[in-house]
Motif scaffolding. Structure first.
Motif, PDB file in Angstrom:
ATOM      1  N   PRO A 173     116.879 -39.665  28.775  1.00 52.25           N
ATOM      2  CA  PRO A 173     117.206 -38.763  27.660  1.00 52.25           C
ATOM      3  C   PRO A 173     118.543 -38.061  27.809  1.00 52.25           C
ATOM      4  CG  PRO A 173     115.655 -37.702  29.128  1.00 52.25           C
ATOM      5  CD  PRO A 173     115.837 -39.098  29.652  1.00 52.25           C
ATOM      6  N   THR A 174     119.220 -38.214  28.944  1.00 49.18           N
ATOM      7  CA  THR A 174     120.467 -37.493  29.179  1.00 49.18           C
ATOM      8  C   THR A 174     121.585 -38.464  29.524  1.00 49.18           C
ATOM      9  OG1 THR A 174     119.988 -37.195  31.546  1.00 49.18           O
ATOM     10  CG2 THR A 174     119.209 -35.475  30.031  1.00 49.18           C
ATOM     11  N   TRP A 175     122.815 -37.987  29.304  1.00 43.22           N
ATOM     12  CA  TRP A 175     123.995 -38.807  29.594  1.00 43.22           C
ATOM     13  C   TRP A 175     124.090 -39.113  31.076  1.00 43.22           C
ATOM     14  CZ3 TRP A 175     128.402 -38.248  32.536  1.00 43.22           C
ATOM     15  CH2 TRP A 175     129.475 -39.102  32.244  1.00 43.22           C
ATOM     16  N   MET A 176     123.902 -38.099  31.913  1.00 43.60           N
ATOM     17  CA  MET A 176     124.026 -38.318  33.353  1.00 43.60           C
ATOM     18  C   MET A 176     122.914 -39.209  33.878  1.00 43.60           C
ATOM     19  SD  MET A 176     125.450 -34.703  34.937  1.00 43.60           S
ATOM     20  CE  MET A 176     124.954 -33.550  33.674  1.00 43.60           C
ATOM     21  N   GLY A 177     121.712 -39.055  33.329  1.00 45.06           N
ATOM     22  CA  GLY A 177     120.625 -39.938  33.739  1.00 45.06           C
ATOM     23  C   GLY A 177     120.912 -41.382  33.408  1.00 45.06           C
ATOM     24  N   ASP A 178     121.491 -41.622  32.237  1.00 44.67           N
ATOM     25  CA  ASP A 178     121.824 -42.992  31.848  1.00 44.67           C
ATOM     26  C   ASP A 178     122.959 -43.563  32.681  1.00 44.67           C
ATOM     27  OD1 ASP A 178     120.022 -43.918  29.960  1.00 44.67           O
ATOM     28  OD2 ASP A 178     120.966 -42.810  28.330  1.00 44.67           O
TER      29      ASP A 178
END
Length: 303
Positions: free
Chosen positions: A164-169
């Motif tokens: 759900p997040t940019w950093m996670g992706d």
């Protein structure tokens, strides 16, 4: 051996001062100012100067033991605030990387689905343009349009979004690229790859990871200042500044860390294959898909 422990103690002291004591002292000072001023006189410098003068005079008239206790109490309060913030770094990191708590799984799924739909739309638009305007007779303007969409795709996520997040992706994308391009399961392969990397590469990766860790600590000061904002509204401005600073720096640090991780896989994946006997010692070039799959089967050990 004595010199070693002396240097270790020095580095630990520097780390305590940098990560706990100084930010903790600043928070304790803000908390004291907030309690003295409140909302009604939140930005009254004359009242604050009067309160500070009165406190200094009171401490100056106190006996030596009382002053020592006051200094010790200040250090304990600042250290305690720093330890609380250190405990908050785990939740902050988990939130940024898209590992949300069970109670927010519904929001996590909706956010991930929205990011995936946006990514799919951009990829579809790029492919349509590439098909409509073949590379052999593509004008510079059309190429620039395709490049712009490709840039937007990579800026959103280098691979199909699963977090759900940019950093996670960004983290998940490195894992997807490793599996899809090289057949390597990084969850099991990365510890082995780390052990065969040159010292210079490990130093670069450690430095990038350290930069990200620092940004997590910075952002973890946001909740305490938000709580203080209930008593003294300027603390809310501090919380906003600290949170935005930590978040923007974290995005930069994470981009650098994941780019370095992907480059490490490109350049040193074969080093792992040679070390495990999957590839001959004189082989060169990036890791083959079949070699990566063989490494994955070896390191997973049936798990």
């Amino acid at each position: 051996m004595g010199d070693f422990f002396g240097e270790l103690a020095k580095k630990l002291a520097e780390r305590w001062v940098g990560l706990l004591a100084l930010p903790g002292l600043l928070f304790v000072a803000c908390a004291w100012a907030g309690l003295q001023l409140g909302h009604a006189h939140a930005v009254d410098p004359d009242l604050l100067a009067t309160k500070v003068t009165a406190l200094g005079s009171s401490l100056g008239r106190s006996p030596g033991p009382a002053q020592a206790l006051a200094a010790a109490g200040l250090l304990l309060a600042s250290g305690g605030a720093g330890l609380v913030v250190q405990a908050l770094t785990g939740p902050v990191r988990a939130w940024w990387l898209g590992r949300w708590p069970p109670g927010l799984r519904w929001a996590e799924r909706r956010r991930t689905a929205a990011r995936a739909r946006r990514w799919d739309r951009l990829v579809t638009a790029r492919r349509k343009l590439q098909k409509r305007y073949p590379k052999t007779n593509r004008s510079p303007a059309r190429q620039a349009e395709i490049d712009m969409i490709a840039h937007r795709v990579n800026r959103l996520s280098p691979a199909a979004p699963t977090r759900p997040t940019w950093m996670g992706d960004r983290v998940a994308a490195v894992e997807q690229i490793a599996l899809n391009r090289y057949g390597l399961d990084l969850g099991f392969g990365w510890p082995r790859l780390w052990l065969v990397l040159p010292d210079t590469v490990r130093a670069e990766l450690a430095a990038a990871n350290g930069q990200f860790a620092v940004t997590v600590v910075i952002a973890a000061w946001t909740p305490p200042y938000l709580l203080l904002g209930a008593l003294w509204w300027p603390a809310l401005l501090v919380a906003l500044t600290v949170g935005l600073t930590g978040w923007t720096r974290a995005r930069t640090a994470m981009a650098e860390l994941t780019d370095l991780s992907e480059a490490t896989l490109d350049l040193h994946g074969r080093t792992l294959a040679v070390a495990l006997g999957v590839a001959p010692p004189d082989s060169t070039g990036p890791l083959d898909l079949s070699e990566g799959e063989e490494i994955t089967a070896h390191v997973r050990k049936g798990r």
